[in-house]
Enzyme design. Structure first.
Site, PDB file in Angstrom:
ATOM      1  N   HIS A 194      40.506  28.083  30.462  1.00 49.53           N
ATOM      2  CA  HIS A 194      39.566  29.208  30.510  1.00 49.53           C
ATOM      3  C   HIS A 194      38.111  28.757  30.467  1.00 49.53           C
ATOM      4  CE1 HIS A 194      43.191  31.443  29.599  1.00 49.53           C
ATOM      5  NE2 HIS A 194      42.555  32.580  29.736  1.00 49.53           N
ATOM      6  N   GLU A 209      45.609  38.593  41.072  1.00 49.89           N
ATOM      7  CA  GLU A 209      44.379  38.145  41.734  1.00 49.89           C
ATOM      8  C   GLU A 209      44.571  37.831  43.211  1.00 49.89           C
ATOM      9  OE1 GLU A 209      45.301  37.039  38.732  1.00 49.89           O
ATOM     10  OE2 GLU A 209      43.645  37.591  37.417  1.00 49.89           O
TER      11      GLU A 209
END
Lengths: 454, 329
Positions: free
Chosen positions: A257, A188
């Protein structure tokens, strides 16, 4: 003994799916590990394996059936030594689930209709609507913008050949090819930086984060490189790009998450931040975001991907960034929310109406810039306000709205503003604790009763 | 350092040598002036000087062509001067004035020029590395043959995002030259104390990226190495890692007393390897140029730098209304 084979949950958010294909037929013997069927989830088509051994005595759900709820019996299995005739006389005594318990959600299952098009939608009279999932609306928005601007491209993990970890980019590789739909390695920080560079170089990247939780690794480029360069260059150059992906809690995926970053990004000058609820807004806002010359954070929600809403059948439907939308008019209290928080706001408004409390529901849709006028005008009318969001309470969007209302509409308030938020804890995994950690419709109703002194 | 010198020096004309002399001298005098203005309080915040490293950017700019991109860290004044930006605009940015390259809103570490394809000026160590790869991706996407010079230091070379960028640049064959300006110190930490392997040009090997190392005090060697790297990238062979061994004479920034190295070490480099002295010697020894000619150049440069300083002090501060401009397009 017969075993009922149940429709499995094959993703964290799956509640129903399509039984695409049976790979066994009645009378077949199956062993544990044999692939029995193909099942299309909200994310992908999956193979479904047998857990128990035996003979398929009856297929209960024919292939091609859609919307089969999780845990619905789909076939009956006879264990070794039993015969078909024997079984017919026996009542099934022990139903054995092959999958975990279903996920319990309070949200409504019926497609939500756009209840109000007040103000800014500019939809011509006679426009027809098609029920579309948020997932497809996002895909359509990207496809339309890519057709009209060849500088637009999509990059991220699993966006191309896999067709999106959440199936959002389905079909895009086929139409636009590998040059414009770019699979990245899981990196990322690096690919966010590369996308910023491509934007500096004149392209319009759409960066998909598989979830915004992973964008923490890319935060430096989002904030320091993308958001600040226009200012630091004295207006010479910036980053015309979109960072998008699911944000906030999904279902049972735990603390790392399930984080809502709305308030984080909304704090940063140089960014635009949107968080749509409906499919129409998802489509219209994503198209606007892709065209916007600034970096736009586009916060989606996994729980909403599969939800259907009416989307206008228009060739080029856009929704302006920075405009709130009133979903429901009311006189007694203003409920203001955005993204998935809207489902609690709308549900609460519905239930409150039954009790004679008329709530106005404002969907901010954009968190930077915020449409303060629409909110303040509503509060000046209702004199009461409850904010609703799934993010953490400290430094929340609700905190900020409360301050603005206090500064600019103090004299209109008949009660303190209440912020309904997610709880001040890392997201727990256990189903009951997770439910407790999220904001609930009941909390919204209780807050409304508090501010209306009922 | 002598052992790493590449003997790639082509025949060069006196004019060309003078050009490099002039460009390197401009950087040195400009940086000395910036240091002086900092001391006088005209420049605030951080100010990272490039003195000692001049041959790196001048040599590589000599290998570039129109349309090529360049970007670097916060030690960026020289890169702007070398790609032809007006010293007045750079100096006025250092003093935070309205005529600065970023209208006074960027400062020493954050400057950009779309016109010259100079993409910063990045204050976060190594952030420019993936951004450089992204600029290369944009060139490749449009089918252009431009290359991107992505400069970073030996300190930045230890950042994870450098290797994320190496991987994707190699995977996608991006036309980017990763220039490691190895000046031996990451702020106050010597590379021996920070890097498990000191040969930065080998760090692309695991990704299949060609690497080379060159003496960064020798502008002709740098230019020659740059030309090889550029040819590699323009031919569509993907990225290239070029380690340039150099040395910074001053501290990391103006506020760094540089106690982590000995005065003798600095003096030794200055006396034996100074890039400007080296080219001066070439010019005079070869009989191409007289000392008088060089003095003339010195005088011109001094004038340019003084004018930039004067300009940077008289240029007004940005209008207060500029606080709220350029946040969004």
């Amino acid at each position: 003994m017969t075993i009922k084979i149940l429709m499995p949950a094959l993703s964290p958010t799956m509640e129903e799916g399509k039984l695409t294909k049976w790979l066994v037929k009645e009378g077949d013997t199956v062993e544990s590990g044999d692939i029995m069927a193909e099942i299309e989830t909200d994310k992908a088509t999956m193979e479904f394996e047998a857990v128990d051994e035996g003979i398929i005595s009856k297929i209960l759900i024919p292939e091609g059936t859609e919307n089969v709820a999780v845990n619905t019996p789909i076939a009956v299995l006879l264990e070794d030594g039993e015969s078909l005739t024997e079984n017919n006389n026996k009542k099934p005594t022990n139903i054995k689930a092959t999958t975990p318990d279903p996920i319990i959600n309070e949200k409504p299952q019926a497609p939500v209709k756009i209840s109000s098009l007040i103000g800014i939608e500019n939809i011509p009279e006679g426009t027809t609507f098609t029920a579309t999932t948020v997932r497809d609306a996002l895909r359509d928005a990207m496809a339309e913008e890519m057709r009209s601007n060849e500088n637009v491209f999509l990059m991220g993990e699993e966006v191309a050949e896999y067709e999106g970890a959440y199936k959002v980019s389905q079909g895009l590789l086929d139409e636009f090819g590998a040059k414009r739909i770019i699979d990245t390695p899981i990196t990322e920080h690096g690919f966010a930086g590369i996308a910023v560079g491509a934007a500096f170089g004149g392209l319009n990247p759409i960066v998909e984060f598989m979830t915004f939780n992973f964008a923490l690794q890319a935060m430096d480029h989002i904030i320091n490189s993308a958001a600040k360069t226009l200012y630091m260059s004295g207006g010479q150059m910036g980053a015309p790009m979109v960072f998008r992906g699911p944000n906030g809690a999904a279902s049972r995926v735990g603390a790392q998450h399930s984080h809502c970053f709305a308030a984080w990004y909304a704090q940063i000058p140089g960014l635009k931040v949107v968080m749509p609820y409906s499919a129409a807004d998802a489509k219209g806002l994503l198209k606007s975001a892709i065209r916007d010359p600034n970096p736009v954070i586009f916060l989606e929600n996994e729980m909403l991907y599969g939800r259907s809403f009416d989307v206008p059948d228009l060739d080029d439907y856009t929704v302006p960034i920075g405009k709130a939308k009133i979903w429901r008019e009311g006189d007694d209290v203003t409920l203001v929310s955005f993204g998935i928080g809207m489902q609690y706001a709308l549900e609460a408004a519905e239930k409150l109406a039954e009790e004679g409390i008329s709530a106005e529901v404002v969907d901010l849709r954009s968190l930077r810039p915020i449409d303060y006028d629409t909110l303040l005008n509503s509060v000046k009318k209702t004199n009461r306000c409850v904010t609703i969001e799934e993010g953490f309470p400290v430094g929340s969007i609700g905190n900020h709205l409360s301050a603005v209302i206090m500064e600019r509409a103090f004299d209109y308030l008949d009660a303190p503003v209440i912020n309904c938020t997610g709880k001040d804890v890392p997201m727990p995994y256990a189903a009951n604790l997770e439910k407790l950690a999220l904001v609930t419709t009941k909390e919204v109703i209780d807050a409304v009763k508090q501010v209306t002194y009922r | 350092m002598a052992a790493t010198k590449k003997k790639l020096k082509p025949n060069v004309s006196s004019e060309e040598l003078q050009k490099y002399y002039r460009e390197m001298l401009l950087i040195r005098r400009f940086e000395e002036k910036a240091g002086q203005l900092y001391g006088m309080g005209h420049i605030g915040g951080f100010c990272h000087l490039y003195i000692g490293q001049e041959a790196v950017v001048v040599g590589l700019e000599a290998a570039a062509k129109d349309g090529d991109n360049r970007l670097t860290s916060y030690r960026d004044h020289a890169h702007m001067l070398a790609c032809g930006l007006d010293p007045k605009g750079v100096m006025a940015e250092l003093t935070g004035r309205k005529d600065g390259l970023s209208k006074g809103k960027g400062g020493s570490m954050h400057m950009f020029s779309k016109e010259k394809h100079f993409y910063g000026g990045h204050g976060i160590v190594a952030a420019q590395v993936p951004i450089g790869a992204g600029l290369a991706l944009a060139n490749q996407y449009r089918g252009e043959d431009s290359v991107t010079f992505t400069y970073f230091g030996d300190g930045a070379a230890n950042q994870g995002q450098v290797y994320e960028s190496f991987n994707m640049a190699a995977l996608w064959k991006l036309p980017v030259i990763f220039v490691v300006e190895n000046n031996r110190y990451a702020m106050g930490t010597s590379l021996q104390r920070a890097a498990s392997t000191p040969d930065f040009y080998t760090r692309g090997e695991a990704f299949g990226i060609t690497g080379a190392v060159v003496d960064g005090m020798d502008v002709l060697a740098v230019k020659a190495a740059g030309e090889l790297a550029v040819a590699h990238c323009r031919a569509g062979n993907g990225p290239y890692v070029l380690e340039v061994k150099t040395y910074r004479y001053r501290g990391h920034s103006m506020s760094d007393p540089a106690r982590y190295r000995s005065k003798e070490e600095v003096k030794k480099v200055k006396d034996n390897e100074d890039p400007i002295d080296m080219i001066k010697e070439m010019l005079t020894q070869g009989g191409h140029t007289t000392l008088d000619d060089l003095k003339k150049i010195d005088k011109e440069i001094k004038k340019i730098v003084q004018e930039s300083a004067d300009f940077a002090i008289v240029s007004p501060e940005p209008d207060l209304s500029e606080l709220y401009t350029d946040i969004l397009v």
